[in-house]
Write a protein that holds these residues in place. Structure first.
Motif, PDB file in Angstrom:
ATOM      1  N   ILE A 169      39.829 -11.018  21.257  1.00  0.00           N
ATOM      2  CA  ILE A 169      39.146 -10.823  22.533  1.00  0.00           C
ATOM      3  C   ILE A 169      38.157 -11.966  22.705  1.00  0.00           C
ATOM      4  CG2 ILE A 169      37.441  -9.407  23.744  1.00  0.00           C
ATOM      5  CD1 ILE A 169      40.155  -8.305  24.033  1.00  0.00           C
ATOM      6  N   TRP A 170      38.297 -12.671  23.823  1.00  0.00           N
ATOM      7  CA  TRP A 170      37.384 -13.777  24.152  1.00  0.00           C
ATOM      8  C   TRP A 170      36.540 -13.364  25.351  1.00  0.00           C
ATOM      9  CZ3 TRP A 170      39.510 -19.440  23.655  1.00  0.00           C
ATOM     10  CH2 TRP A 170      39.995 -19.638  22.350  1.00  0.00           C
ATOM     11  N   MET A 171      35.275 -13.705  25.294  1.00  0.00           N
ATOM     12  CA  MET A 171      34.380 -13.460  26.426  1.00  0.00           C
ATOM     13  C   MET A 171      33.765 -14.783  26.867  1.00  0.00           C
ATOM     14  SD  MET A 171      32.486  -9.815  25.754  1.00  0.00           S
ATOM     15  CE  MET A 171      31.773 -10.284  24.192  1.00  0.00           C
ATOM     16  N   PHE A 172      33.707 -14.962  28.189  1.00  0.00           N
ATOM     17  CA  PHE A 172      33.202 -16.206  28.761  1.00  0.00           C
ATOM     18  C   PHE A 172      32.070 -15.895  29.737  1.00  0.00           C
ATOM     19  CE2 PHE A 172      37.664 -16.633  27.770  1.00  0.00           C
ATOM     20  CZ  PHE A 172      37.751 -17.853  27.111  1.00  0.00           C
ATOM     21  N   GLU A 173      31.035 -16.669  29.661  1.00  0.00           N
ATOM     22  CA  GLU A 173      29.930 -16.523  30.610  1.00  0.00           C
ATOM     23  C   GLU A 173      29.528 -17.912  31.106  1.00  0.00           C
ATOM     24  OE1 GLU A 173      25.428 -14.625  30.983  1.00  0.00           O
ATOM     25  OE2 GLU A 173      26.457 -14.695  29.043  1.00  0.00           O
ATOM     26  N   ASP A 174      29.571 -18.054  32.404  1.00  0.00           N
ATOM     27  CA  ASP A 174      29.162 -19.319  33.015  1.00  0.00           C
ATOM     28  C   ASP A 174      27.641 -19.435  32.888  1.00  0.00           C
ATOM     29  OD1 ASP A 174      28.600 -21.533  34.513  1.00  0.00           O
ATOM     30  OD2 ASP A 174      29.861 -20.980  36.212  1.00  0.00           O
ATOM     31  N   ILE A 175      27.196 -20.363  32.034  1.00  0.00           N
ATOM     32  CA  ILE A 175      25.759 -20.501  31.780  1.00  0.00           C
ATOM     33  C   ILE A 175      25.239 -21.817  32.350  1.00  0.00           C
ATOM     34  CG2 ILE A 175      25.794 -19.029  29.744  1.00  0.00           C
ATOM     35  CD1 ILE A 175      25.811 -21.593  28.046  1.00  0.00           C
ATOM     36  N   THR A 176      25.971 -22.331  33.335  1.00  0.00           N
ATOM     37  CA  THR A 176      25.538 -23.604  33.928  1.00  0.00           C
ATOM     38  C   THR A 176      24.133 -23.476  34.486  1.00  0.00           C
ATOM     39  OG1 THR A 176      27.840 -24.102  34.490  1.00  0.00           O
ATOM     40  CG2 THR A 176      26.122 -25.363  35.622  1.00  0.00           C
ATOM     41  N   GLN A 177      23.899 -22.406  35.250  1.00  0.00           N
ATOM     42  CA  GLN A 177      22.564 -22.230  35.818  1.00  0.00           C
ATOM     43  C   GLN A 177      21.526 -22.018  34.730  1.00  0.00           C
ATOM     44  OE1 GLN A 177      22.729 -19.066  38.680  1.00  0.00           O
ATOM     45  NE2 GLN A 177      23.822 -20.291  40.196  1.00  0.00           N
ATOM     46  N   ARG A 178      21.928 -21.275  33.679  1.00  0.00           N
ATOM     47  CA  ARG A 178      20.977 -21.066  32.591  1.00  0.00           C
ATOM     48  C   ARG A 178      20.655 -22.375  31.884  1.00  0.00           C
ATOM     49  NH1 ARG A 178      22.869 -18.291  27.321  1.00  0.00           N
ATOM     50  NH2 ARG A 178      22.685 -20.415  26.566  1.00  0.00           N
ATOM     51  N   LYS A 179      21.715 -23.184  31.674  1.00  0.00           N
ATOM     52  CA  LYS A 179      21.492 -24.488  31.047  1.00  0.00           C
ATOM     53  C   LYS A 179      20.583 -25.349  31.906  1.00  0.00           C
ATOM     54  CE  LYS A 179      23.700 -24.764  27.095  1.00  0.00           C
ATOM     55  NZ  LYS A 179      23.021 -25.190  25.848  1.00  0.00           N
ATOM     56  N   GLN A 180      20.857 -25.296  33.215  1.00  0.00           N
ATOM     57  CA  GLN A 180      19.988 -26.064  34.113  1.00  0.00           C
ATOM     58  C   GLN A 180      18.578 -25.521  34.071  1.00  0.00           C
ATOM     59  OE1 GLN A 180      22.045 -25.647  37.850  1.00  0.00           O
ATOM     60  NE2 GLN A 180      23.538 -27.260  37.382  1.00  0.00           N
ATOM     61  N   ALA A 181      18.499 -24.177  34.005  1.00  0.00           N
ATOM     62  CA  ALA A 181      17.166 -23.569  33.932  1.00  0.00           C
ATOM     63  C   ALA A 181      16.486 -23.928  32.616  1.00  0.00           C
ATOM     64  CB  ALA A 181      17.277 -22.046  34.066  1.00  0.00           C
ATOM     65  N   GLU A 182      17.292 -23.940  31.521  1.00  0.00           N
ATOM     66  CA  GLU A 182      16.718 -24.313  30.235  1.00  0.00           C
ATOM     67  C   GLU A 182      16.250 -25.765  30.262  1.00  0.00           C
ATOM     68  OE1 GLU A 182      19.711 -23.539  27.381  1.00  0.00           O
ATOM     69  OE2 GLU A 182      19.340 -21.364  27.300  1.00  0.00           O
ATOM     70  N   GLU A 183      17.084 -26.607  30.871  1.00  0.00           N
ATOM     71  CA  GLU A 183      16.666 -27.999  30.993  1.00  0.00           C
ATOM     72  C   GLU A 183      15.408 -28.099  31.840  1.00  0.00           C
ATOM     73  OE1 GLU A 183      19.929 -30.196  32.542  1.00  0.00           O
ATOM     74  OE2 GLU A 183      21.207 -29.895  30.784  1.00  0.00           O
ATOM     75  N   GLU A 184      15.401 -27.265  32.907  1.00  0.00           N
ATOM     76  CA  GLU A 184      14.220 -27.268  33.761  1.00  0.00           C
ATOM     77  C   GLU A 184      13.016 -26.718  33.014  1.00  0.00           C
ATOM     78  OE1 GLU A 184      12.188 -28.233  37.139  1.00  0.00           O
ATOM     79  OE2 GLU A 184      14.293 -28.654  36.675  1.00  0.00           O
ATOM     80  N   LEU A 185      13.257 -25.616  32.235  1.00  0.00           N
ATOM     81  CA  LEU A 185      12.165 -25.063  31.444  1.00  0.00           C
ATOM     82  C   LEU A 185      11.694 -26.052  30.383  1.00  0.00           C
ATOM     83  CD1 LEU A 185      13.349 -21.370  30.893  1.00  0.00           C
ATOM     84  CD2 LEU A 185      11.383 -22.136  32.229  1.00  0.00           C
ATOM     85  N   LEU A 186      12.696 -26.729  29.771  1.00  0.00           N
ATOM     86  CA  LEU A 186      12.340 -27.742  28.787  1.00  0.00           C
ATOM     87  C   LEU A 186      11.533 -28.851  29.437  1.00  0.00           C
ATOM     88  CD1 LEU A 186      12.672 -28.660  25.854  1.00  0.00           C
ATOM     89  CD2 LEU A 186      14.736 -29.902  26.559  1.00  0.00           C
ATOM     90  N   LYS A 187      11.977 -29.184  30.649  1.00  0.00           N
ATOM     91  CA  LYS A 187      11.239 -30.216  31.378  1.00  0.00           C
ATOM     92  C   LYS A 187       9.856 -29.713  31.748  1.00  0.00           C
ATOM     93  CE  LYS A 187      11.658 -33.329  35.349  1.00  0.00           C
ATOM     94  NZ  LYS A 187      12.484 -33.720  36.501  1.00  0.00           N
TER      95      LYS A 187
END
Length: 852
Positions: free
Chosen positions: A399-417
């Motif tokens: 069983i594979w599960m996928f979650e689009d985390i593009t926004q989270r990654k962008q948010a993390e990058e933004e948070l990191l920034k």
């Protein structure tokens, strides 16, 4: 078996139906055994009868027949002998003697046996007696013949023939009698034979009848047993068939009076059927619940916020809606989709596949975050989780599960920034500054070099921010950051610590003068004015420089020393840079000491209010006062506000002190009013820190009510900056103050925004002309024109004008001539404690002459 013709009276027999199969078998066995015994006894009795008759035949009639036959033989033999004698005409004495002996001895023995054995046979007594008498007569004749022959007389042939004839006649009579006996015995034998035959036939018939009866009993027993077993078994089979066809309510009918194996079996069947129905209902309920749960689970999976796919081997077997949405593949194509199609390249796929296979083989769960591609080859960040669900049939199911985390990654990058970069200027913030400085210190230690740290503080930025607003101030900071970046090398790090404070890390400098050169370049680049919204704004930097390791060996020390150097640059006239020296620490310590003493002063109440009068320009009467705070330090005495108000503002202590000022002023108003009959109101300055409190109006009104002072006796002075910050909120607060009877004065008008549009909207009662326009009023035409314009505008807006900082008659006369209402300044009095107030100002000769 089903078509056995059992009589209805047997079928309906309560006794038969109540008989258990075990009892029926027992009774049937007993009947069969009885029938066999009866058959055996019948055969034995018949055989015994036949044996008895045979014994009678053998013991009586057969011997008698033999005796009669012997006698018949004796008679026949004697007759033959007589005939020989007759034929030979012999009177041979020896032959006659032999005949006599033969007749006498042989007949006497047999006659005795015949008489003896026929004594109990009444039917032949006469014949036996007759035979016996006839033989006796024959013997007597034979004796006579013997005596005749053996006598002395000569035997004649005629006489001898006559004698012989008589003998022969006797013999014939004997034959006749013997034949009668023989006939009797033959009849008897025939009768015995006939009776024996009939008896044997009867025995055979009886055996056959008994055998048939036994067979009938066996067949009847088997039939009854079959019926007794077949009927309930048929009913049970029918019930089982109905039950197997789904008729779960099918039950066996029970007769309470019948208690046998089939009744028990029927009860067991009913219990089984009831349990089966209960189990079916449970299973049905469980199935319905399972179907409902499955539908619910399917709905959850189908509407899950993550993509879920069933993977077997290298192929996707199925997927939910979110998977289609994430990757853009229709469901019809998912079943032919291979895993590697989701990855950007084969190398990424191999890395993930190898790691995943190893983890799943151990029963662990795989997690990773990687960039994948959708059906249009658009890459995006995706979180992958995988778990093995292998079974004996399918050992490679996952069983594979996928979650689009593009926004989270962008948010993390933004948070990191955001965590490491200033959101306004884009420069590294304090956190990243400390990290970069620590790295620079480490690198400098390894290379045994030097590192420079510049601390930049913008001059008068607060005044710019207050005058033009925070929006302009923020844009100014952005442009300042751009010019700072233009002034440094790529290897240098420019940071914003907060507010108007910037730092620059200069790694690997060869000489301390390198830091000075960078500072000079920054000062030079900041010379040109900044144009924002069409307005030119000038801002200058004060820069402090410290060198690692000479001026500190850790971040805190370096930062503190650079700040001290920047503070020293401000003290040196601003718009310059200063290298850190040990003496600067003394100034920093002094400021810290002053801050600590201020905190103690707030706790101990070491403040007093001084009051400066405000004079009516028309009659020179003192009509109002401005409350001004002084710090009564136990060590240094009275300290003016310019030396401690900025510290109170920076530390936030101004809020508590400002509240005390209002409270003390309200308590002093009754005394002032009692001293001065012209007294109208008392002015108190309201700081920006106080104004941001949403409960400021309620706090002030509580103080007024507790003091018993009338609200109109208190005038609150606010600056343009305070009023223009969040104009809508400011308008609401000021309107509320005005509605509650408080009067408002706009302080330092003309030094900030000076927006005429907003001025007419706010409920202002007094407009205060700043002393910067009054100090050179008699000399500077521009200041005179500004003051004249302010007074004229106030007249049009129906506002009273207060001019502060009036120190000479020229200034007073100009203001009076222009129509200024109230005058405040050293010309009429310095700020003084309450006990030293000058209640009235009498016209002096100079003032009178100036008016004339």
């Amino acid at each position: 078996m089903d078509k056995l013709n059992i009589p209805s009276y047997l079928k309906d027999s309560r006794i038969l139906n109540n008989l258990s199969v075990q009892r029926l078998l027992k009774y049937w066995a007993i009947v069969c055994i009885g029938a066999v015994i009866f058959l055996s006894l019948t055969a034995l009795i018949t055989n015994d009868i036949l044996s008895s008759r045979q014994e009678v035949l053998e013991k009586h009639y057969l011997p008698l027949g033999n005796i009669v036959d012997n006698l018949e033989y004796i008679a026949s033999e004697y007759e033959l002998r007589i005939e020989r004698l007759v034929t030979q005409h012999s009177s041979n004495q020896s032959l006659i003697t032999d005949n006599f002996d033969f007749l006498h001895h042989r007949t006497s023995e047999h006659l005795d046996l015949l008489v003896e054995r026929t004594r109990n046979i009444n039917q032949i007594h006469d014949l036996v007696n007759q035979v016996e008498s006839q033989f006796e007569e024959l013997v007597e004749h034979d004796i006579g013949l013997f005596e005749y022959i053996t006598g002395d007389e000569k035997v004649s042939t005629a006489v001898l023939d006559d004698l012989f004839l008589k003998q022969k006649n006797h013999i014939r009579r004997i034959h006749i009698t013997l034949r009668q006996l023989t006939r009797f015995f033959s009849d008897k034998l025939e009768s015995f034979a006939s009776n024996s035959y009939m008896l044997s036939q009867a025995n055979l018939l009886l055996v056959m009848a008994v055998s048939l009866l036994v067979i009938f009993i066996i067949i009847a027993g088997i039939s009854l047993l079959i019926y007794r077993i077949n009927k309930p078994l048929t009913n049970l089979r029918s019930a089982m068939r109905d039950l197997s066809l789904g008729e779960l309510s099918r039950r066996m009918l029970l007769d309470g009076k019948v208690n046998d194996e089939f009744a028990e079996l029927s009860m067991d069947f009913n219990r089984f059927a009831e349990r089966n129905q209960d189990l079916f209902e449970e299973v049905t309920s469980s199935r319905d619940a399972l179907e409902k749960s499955e539908k619910h689970t399917r709905a959850i999976l189908e509407n899950a916020l993550v993509g879920i796919a069933h993977v077997r081997g290298n192929y996707f077997m199925s997927a939910n809606h979110k998977f289609e949405e994430i990757f853009g593949y229709p469901r019809s194509k998912i079943v032919t989709l291979t895993k590697d199609k989701l990855f950007i390249n084969q190398e990424d796929f191999r890395d993930v596949d190898e790691t995943m296979s190893a983890l799943l083989a151990r029963g662990d769960t795989y997690h990773s975050e990687i960039q994948l591609t959708d059906s249009q080859n658009n890459s995006f960040w995706c979180a992958i989780s995988a778990k093995s669900i292998s079974s004996p049939d399918h050992k490679d199911d996952q069983i594979w599960m996928f979650e689009d985390i593009t926004q989270r990654k962008q948010a993390e990058e933004e948070l990191l920034k955001m965590a490491n970069y200033d959101s306004l200027t884009g420069l590294p913030n304090r956190s990243l500054f400390r990290d970069r400085l620590q790295q620079g210190i480490g690198r400098t230690n390894r290379q045994s070099g030097m590192l420079g740290l510049l601390y930049i503080d913008l001059d008068y930025f607060k005044k710019v921010n207050d005058s033009f607003g925070h929006t302009v101030g923020d844009e100014l900071l952005v442009k300042v950051a751009e010019r700072i970046n233009e002034s440094v090398r790529n290897s240098d790090t420019a940071c914003r610590l907060g507010g108007d404070e910037f730092t620059i890390i200069l790694p690997e400098i060869q000489d301390i003068s390198d830091a000075g050169k960078v500072s000079e370049k920054i000062v030079e680049n900041m010379t040109d004015p900044f144009v924002i919204d069409g307005q030119e704004i000038n801002i200058t930097p004060s820069i402090g420089i410290c060198i690692y390791p000479d001026n500190g060996r850790d971040i805190e020390t370096l930062l503190k020393n650079a700040d001290s150097a920047a503070y020293h640059a401000k003290a040196k006239g601003r718009n310059n840079y200063q290298y850190y020296t040990q003496a600067m620490n003394v100034e920093a310590r002094n400021r810290l000491d002053k801050e600590n003493r201020l905190r103690r002063a707030v706790e101990n109440g070491n403040f007093v209010l001084y009051y400066q009068p405000q004079v009516n320009a028309s009659d020179l009467s003192i009509v109002s006062y401005e409350a001004l705070i002084r710090w009564n330090d136990p060590e240094h005495g009275i300290i003016p506000p310019i030396e401690f108000i900025p510290i109170l503002e920076d530390t936030g202590l101004i809020v508590k002190v400002g509240e005390w000022i209002i409270q003390q002023a309200c308590e002093d108003i009754p005394r002032i009013a009692a001293m001065n009959k012209h007294f109208q109101h008392l002015s108190v300055n309201l700081s920006a820190r106080q104004f941001v409190d949403n409960a400021i109006v309620n706090r002030i009104m509580d103080i007024i009510e507790k003091s018993g002072t009338a609200p109109e006796k208190l005038v609150l002075e606010i600056t343009e900056t305070v009023m223009m910050t969040e104009t809508q909120r400011s308008l609401e607060i000021l309107t509320d103050m005005n509605a509650r009877g408080l009067k408002l004065s706009l302080d330092d008008f003309g030094t900030g925004y000076s927006s005429m549009a907003y001025l007419k909207q706010f409920p202002i009662h007094f407009l205060k002309v700043d002393k910067t326009f009054v100090s050179d009023l008699e000399l500077n035409e521009s200041d005179r024109a500004i003051c004249e314009a302010m007074i004229a505008m106030s007249r049009q807006l129906d506002l009273d004008v207060i001019a502060e900082g009036v120190e000479n008659m020229e200034q007073f006369n100009i203001l009076y001539a222009k129509g200024c209402h109230l005058i405040q300044g050293y010309l009429f009095g310095k700020p003084q404690p309450l006990d030293e107030l000058l209640c009235e100002v009498l016209p002096t000769p100079e003032i009178i002459r100036s008016r004339n």
